[in-house]
Each structure stands twice: as C-alpha cells, then as structure tokens.
Design a protein around this motif. Structure first.
Motif, PDB file in Angstrom:
ATOM      1  N   PRO A  75       0.813  -1.227   0.000  1.00 22.53           N
ATOM      2  CA  PRO A  75       0.000   0.000   0.000  1.00 22.53           C
ATOM      3  C   PRO A  75       0.843   1.272   0.000  1.00 22.53           C
ATOM      4  CG  PRO A  75      -0.960  -1.605   1.493  1.00 22.53           C
ATOM      5  CD  PRO A  75       0.356  -2.179   1.041  1.00 22.53           C
ATOM      6  N   THR A  76       1.945   1.277   0.745  1.00 22.08           N
ATOM      7  CA  THR A  76       2.814   2.456   0.787  1.00 22.08           C
ATOM      8  C   THR A  76       3.463   2.702  -0.569  1.00 22.08           C
ATOM      9  OG1 THR A  76       3.281   2.087   3.136  1.00 22.08           O
ATOM     10  CG2 THR A  76       4.812   3.509   1.928  1.00 22.08           C
ATOM     11  N   GLU A  77       3.903   1.624  -1.217  1.00 22.30           N
ATOM     12  CA  GLU A  77       4.495   1.758  -2.552  1.00 22.30           C
ATOM     13  C   GLU A  77       3.454   2.208  -3.570  1.00 22.30           C
ATOM     14  OE1 GLU A  77       8.065  -1.581  -2.222  1.00 22.30           O
ATOM     15  OE2 GLU A  77       6.015  -2.212  -2.676  1.00 22.30           O
ATOM     16  N   LEU A  78       2.242   1.666  -3.469  1.00 24.68           N
ATOM     17  CA  LEU A  78       1.176   2.073  -4.376  1.00 24.68           C
ATOM     18  C   LEU A  78       0.858   3.558  -4.202  1.00 24.68           C
ATOM     19  CD1 LEU A  78      -0.997   1.316  -6.466  1.00 24.68           C
ATOM     20  CD2 LEU A  78      -2.529   0.775  -4.535  1.00 24.68           C
ATOM     21  N   MET A  79       0.819   4.016  -2.962  1.00 24.05           N
ATOM     22  CA  MET A  79       0.557   5.438  -2.698  1.00 24.05           C
ATOM     23  C   MET A  79       1.627   6.306  -3.350  1.00 24.05           C
ATOM     24  SD  MET A  79       0.107   7.413   0.979  1.00 24.05           S
ATOM     25  CE  MET A  79       1.803   7.094   1.491  1.00 24.05           C
ATOM     26  N   GLY A  80       2.882   5.917  -3.236  1.00 23.53           N
ATOM     27  CA  GLY A  80       3.954   6.678  -3.842  1.00 23.53           C
ATOM     28  C   GLY A  80       3.861   6.711  -5.360  1.00 23.53           C
ATOM     29  N   ILE A  81       3.539   5.561  -5.965  1.00 25.43           N
ATOM     30  CA  ILE A  81       3.409   5.479  -7.423  1.00 25.43           C
ATOM     31  C   ILE A  81       2.286   6.380  -7.911  1.00 25.43           C
ATOM     32  CG2 ILE A  81       2.777   3.950  -9.335  1.00 25.43           C
ATOM     33  CD1 ILE A  81       4.101   1.658  -7.646  1.00 25.43           C
ATOM     34  N   LEU A  82       1.109   6.241  -7.301  1.00 23.79           N
ATOM     35  CA  LEU A  82      -0.057   7.005  -7.756  1.00 23.79           C
ATOM     36  C   LEU A  82       0.141   8.506  -7.572  1.00 23.79           C
ATOM     37  CD1 LEU A  82      -2.966   4.740  -6.454  1.00 23.79           C
ATOM     38  CD2 LEU A  82      -2.189   4.999  -8.807  1.00 23.79           C
ATOM     39  N   ASN A  83       0.698   8.895  -6.449  1.00 21.86           N
ATOM     40  CA  ASN A  83       0.868  10.327  -6.197  1.00 21.86           C
ATOM     41  C   ASN A  83       1.928  10.956  -7.099  1.00 21.86           C
ATOM     42  OD1 ASN A  83      -1.159  10.615  -4.302  1.00 21.86           O
ATOM     43  ND2 ASN A  83       0.170  10.029  -2.589  1.00 21.86           N
ATOM     44  N   LYS A  84       2.955  10.200  -7.463  1.00 20.78           N
ATOM     45  CA  LYS A  84       3.932  10.715  -8.420  1.00 20.78           C
ATOM     46  C   LYS A  84       3.289  10.901  -9.790  1.00 20.78           C
ATOM     47  CE  LYS A  84       8.156   8.899  -6.297  1.00 20.78           C
ATOM     48  NZ  LYS A  84       9.236   7.881  -6.385  1.00 20.78           N
ATOM     49  N   VAL A  85       2.428   9.968 -10.157  1.00 22.75           N
ATOM     50  CA  VAL A  85       1.776  10.032 -11.460  1.00 22.75           C
ATOM     51  C   VAL A  85       0.808  11.213 -11.532  1.00 22.75           C
ATOM     52  CG1 VAL A  85       0.141   8.869 -12.986  1.00 22.75           C
ATOM     53  CG2 VAL A  85       2.054   7.597 -12.011  1.00 22.75           C
ATOM     54  N   VAL A  86      -0.089  11.339 -10.537  1.00 22.51           N
ATOM     55  CA  VAL A  86      -1.103  12.400 -10.622  1.00 22.51           C
ATOM     56  C   VAL A  86      -0.487  13.785 -10.482  1.00 22.51           C
ATOM     57  CG1 VAL A  86      -2.978  10.915  -9.819  1.00 22.51           C
ATOM     58  CG2 VAL A  86      -1.675  12.249  -8.144  1.00 22.51           C
ATOM     59  N   ALA A  87       0.689  13.868  -9.861  1.00 24.34           N
ATOM     60  CA  ALA A  87       1.352  15.169  -9.733  1.00 24.34           C
ATOM     61  C   ALA A  87       1.722  15.735 -11.099  1.00 24.34           C
ATOM     62  CB  ALA A  87       2.602  15.043  -8.863  1.00 24.34           C
ATOM     63  N   ARG A  88       1.812  14.883 -12.111  1.00 22.75           N
ATOM     64  CA  ARG A  88       2.168  15.329 -13.462  1.00 22.75           C
ATOM     65  C   ARG A  88       0.956  15.789 -14.266  1.00 22.75           C
ATOM     66  NH1 ARG A  88       5.529   9.848 -14.778  1.00 22.75           N
ATOM     67  NH2 ARG A  88       7.151  10.075 -13.198  1.00 22.75           N
ATOM     68  N   HIS A  89      -0.227  15.646 -13.703  1.00 21.83           N
ATOM     69  CA  HIS A  89      -1.443  15.949 -14.452  1.00 21.83           C
ATOM     70  C   HIS A  89      -2.237  17.030 -13.719  1.00 21.83           C
ATOM     71  CE1 HIS A  89      -0.928  12.514 -17.217  1.00 21.83           C
ATOM     72  NE2 HIS A  89      -0.360  11.944 -16.162  1.00 21.83           N
ATOM     73  N   ALA A  90      -2.013  18.265 -14.113  1.00 17.95           N
ATOM     74  CA  ALA A  90      -2.639  19.396 -13.417  1.00 17.95           C
ATOM     75  C   ALA A  90      -4.148  19.431 -13.597  1.00 17.95           C
ATOM     76  CB  ALA A  90      -2.039  20.705 -13.930  1.00 17.95           C
ATOM     77  N   ASP A  91      -4.658  18.759 -14.625  1.00 16.61           N
ATOM     78  CA  ASP A  91      -6.103  18.785 -14.862  1.00 16.61           C
ATOM     79  C   ASP A  91      -6.857  17.799 -13.984  1.00 16.61           C
ATOM     80  OD1 ASP A  91      -4.833  16.693 -16.246  1.00 16.61           O
ATOM     81  OD2 ASP A  91      -6.532  16.485 -17.620  1.00 16.61           O
ATOM     82  N   LEU A  92      -6.147  16.986 -13.215  1.00 15.00           N
ATOM     83  CA  LEU A  92      -6.788  16.039 -12.309  1.00 15.00           C
ATOM     84  C   LEU A  92      -6.686  16.580 -10.889  1.00 15.00           C
ATOM     85  CD1 LEU A  92      -5.299  12.681 -13.700  1.00 15.00           C
ATOM     86  CD2 LEU A  92      -7.480  13.768 -14.315  1.00 15.00           C
ATOM     87  N   LYS A  93      -7.765  17.142 -10.396  1.00 21.05           N
ATOM     88  CA  LYS A  93      -7.749  17.709  -9.048  1.00 21.05           C
ATOM     89  C   LYS A  93      -7.746  16.586  -8.023  1.00 21.05           C
ATOM     90  CE  LYS A  93     -10.101  20.951  -5.965  1.00 21.05           C
ATOM     91  NZ  LYS A  93     -11.257  21.849  -5.776  1.00 21.05           N
ATOM     92  N   THR A  94      -6.835  16.675  -7.076  1.00 14.89           N
ATOM     93  CA  THR A  94      -6.726  15.636  -6.054  1.00 14.89           C
ATOM     94  C   THR A  94      -5.974  16.162  -4.844  1.00 14.89           C
ATOM     95  OG1 THR A  94      -5.805  13.434  -5.572  1.00 14.89           O
ATOM     96  CG2 THR A  94      -4.624  14.777  -7.182  1.00 14.89           C
ATOM     97  N   ASP A  95      -6.321  15.615  -3.688  1.00 18.03           N
ATOM     98  CA  ASP A  95      -5.563  15.890  -2.467  1.00 18.03           C
ATOM     99  C   ASP A  95      -4.435  14.879  -2.310  1.00 18.03           C
ATOM    100  OD1 ASP A  95      -7.257  17.980  -1.774  1.00 18.03           O
ATOM    101  OD2 ASP A  95      -8.661  16.631  -0.767  1.00 18.03           O
ATOM    102  N   GLY A  96      -4.338  13.963  -3.262  1.00 18.76           N
ATOM    103  CA  GLY A  96      -3.359  12.880  -3.168  1.00 18.76           C
ATOM    104  C   GLY A  96      -4.001  11.625  -2.618  1.00 18.76           C
ATOM    105  N   PHE A  97      -3.492  10.510  -3.036  1.00 17.56           N
ATOM    106  CA  PHE A  97      -3.992   9.221  -2.537  1.00 17.56           C
ATOM    107  C   PHE A  97      -3.449   8.997  -1.134  1.00 17.56           C
ATOM    108  CE2 PHE A  97      -4.554   8.826  -7.042  1.00 17.56           C
ATOM    109  CZ  PHE A  97      -5.665   8.007  -7.195  1.00 17.56           C
ATOM    110  N   SER A  98      -4.340   8.755  -0.192  1.00 22.94           N
ATOM    111  CA  SER A  98      -3.937   8.534   1.198  1.00 22.94           C
ATOM    112  C   SER A  98      -3.509   7.083   1.390  1.00 22.94           C
ATOM    113  CB  SER A  98      -5.094   8.857   2.145  1.00 22.94           C
ATOM    114  OG  SER A  98      -6.127   7.892   1.991  1.00 22.94           O
ATOM    115  N   ILE A  99      -2.799   6.822   2.469  1.00 24.59           N
ATOM    116  CA  ILE A  99      -2.391   5.450   2.770  1.00 24.59           C
ATOM    117  C   ILE A  99      -3.613   4.575   3.017  1.00 24.59           C
ATOM    118  CG2 ILE A  99      -2.086   5.918   5.230  1.00 24.59           C
ATOM    119  CD1 ILE A  99      -0.102   3.421   3.021  1.00 24.59           C
ATOM    120  N   GLU A 100      -4.660   5.156   3.610  1.00 20.11           N
ATOM    121  CA  GLU A 100      -5.866   4.363   3.887  1.00 20.11           C
ATOM    122  C   GLU A 100      -6.578   3.966   2.600  1.00 20.11           C
ATOM    123  OE1 GLU A 100      -7.985   1.977   5.925  1.00 20.11           O
ATOM    124  OE2 GLU A 100      -6.427   3.180   6.901  1.00 20.11           O
TER     125      GLU A 100
END
Length: 269
Positions: free
Chosen positions: A118-143
C-alpha cells in the motif's frame, strides 16, 4: 497516466445469513459507521420480516428497493475478468512486448519482494497524478491505498503481485479517461450531475438513490468528487460487483453468507 520515462499508459446468531448485501461496504451501509453491524442486523431483520418503519417510512420497502437496484446493477456489470493465475514461465512466454515493458517497470517499482505494498502504491499514484494538473486531487492517502490493495489482493498477501497490479492499472487507465471525458466543466472534479454518466461509461448501471449514497460517501464538502476519491470508489465498486456475481451462482440476484464469511469479506476490504 505515465509511469516513469520508459512506458506511457494513456487513457489508459442474528447475522447467520445476509441476503443481497455484498455491496453494502461501498455504498456506506456498513462501512464508515461504528454502528454498522447493528445496522446490518436491522437490515437483515427487515428483509426477513418484511416490516418495520421509522417516522412513518417503511424501512423494509426502502431497503428492498436499494437491494433490488444493487442486484440488477451487478447483473449488468461485465468487466474484463482478472487474468488467470499461471506459472511465471508460461506468462512470460506468451507476453506481448508492451506487457514485457510493463513487467520490467513493475520489477523496478515493486522492489526485492516483487510485490507492491500500500505504501508503494501510494507513492506510485501520487507521483503520477502530480504530473497531471487537470486532475484535481488531495493525493492518494495510505488508507485509500490499503483499501485498493485489499480488494485486489486475491492471494491475501497484503500486497499486489504483477497480475493484480496490471489489472488494477488497466482499470485506472480506463477510469482516468472516463474522468476527463465527463468532467465537462473542466473543473478537475466530477460533480453530482456528471457522476451518473461517468459511472455508466465505466459499466456501472445504478439508480439515482445509489448514486446519491455513493456521492455522499466519496464527495467533499463542496459536493465534488476529486480524482483519488473517484478511483478509490470505482476500484471498490468493481471488486464488489465481481464478488457478488461470483457468489450469485444461480443468477437470481441473491447471495447468502454466514457471519464468519461476512466478517472475513468485509473487515479486510
């Protein structure tokens, strides 16, 4: 979505039996409330007894309508099946070049144990969405990542192997494209009016009551659903629908599970 520079993935007791309630965690009947088990007991009692009311409202009728809608929706959902579990040598021999690229990338992301936590998945997803300004997000949480891993974790290791991760990522690609297409006002979020179209494009045919319940669970205070909540919701919905269909062996829109099974199924996810 993009992963690294090498591969681009664009659009890309009283509870002895429980009937038709496999989807309850995703719509908030049980999950998200300390009184969930009590509520589950009341729901089960109403279904068996066919009665009960609160403030003049027939609860059995309301619950029956929701469950009927869930059963119908599950029957209409036709996702791509998860890949069969095969020996690694057989898989690699029949892989396309794209899949081999993805496997090499997975090996870099997963680390020594060849599984994504889960921690690795959170890191992967948050790195990816950070590159896409048109996708509004607070970031994927660990939960939320724990929940996604749990519903995709077919072998109960607490992590995602290659096939599990590939299936999840394929869905995320598809749902990202849907999210962008149905964000018609280009706000970066999905509003209540945009939600039904987005869900239907993903293969989920729900009624208005279920849409409202899901939206209340996954939207923010302003009434919008951002990208991480949209993905978290659909990952769970996909898993719950597939599980319902697998357990509904005679196709009558009803399932029965014992208390032990119910707890195993709901407490992990």
């Amino acid at each position: 979505l993009e992963l690294g520079g090498a591969l681009r993935l664009y659009p890309i007791s009283g509870l002895s039996t429980v009937t038709c309630l496999w989807l309850s965690p995703v719509i908030g009947f049980v999950a998200g409330s300390p009184f969930g088990i009590l509520r589950m007991f009341l729901v089960n009692s109403f279904l068996k007894g066919g009665g009960g009311s609160f403030g003049g409202i027939n609860a059995g009728s309301i619950i029956g309508g929701i469950i009927s809608a869930v059963s119908d929706a599950a029957a209409q959902y036709n996702p791509e099946p998860p890949p069969p579990v095969s020996h690694i040598s057989q898989l690699e021999a029949n892989e396309s070049e794209e899949v081999r690229q993805f496997r090499r990338l997975f090996m870099q992301l997963a680390g020594d144990d060849m599984e994504v936590s889960p921690t690795e998945l959170m890191g992967i997803l948050n790195k990816v969405v950070a590159r896409h300004a048109d996708l509004k997000t607070d970031g994927f949480s660990i939960e939320s990542c724990r929940s996604m891993v749990a519903v995709m974790d077919s072998d109960s290791t607490g992590k995602l192997g290659f096939e599990e991760f590939k299936y999840l990522w394929s869905n995320i690609k598809k749902w990202q494209a849907i999210y962008r297409r149905y964000d018609t006002d280009r706000s970066g979020t999905i509003s209540g009016s945009e939600l039904p179209g987005a869900f239907e494009a993903g293969g989920f045919q729900l009624n208005q009551q279920l849409y409202q319940m899901i939206f209340r669970r996954y939207s923010d205070e302003s009434g919008d659903m951002d990208f991480d909540n949209f993905i978290s919701c659909l990952v769970r919905l996909d898993a719950m629908f597939r599980a319902f269909r697998a357990l509904d062996k005679d196709g009558n829109g009803q399932i029965q599970v014992g208390l032990k099974e119910w707890l195993q199924l709901t407490m992990y996810t």
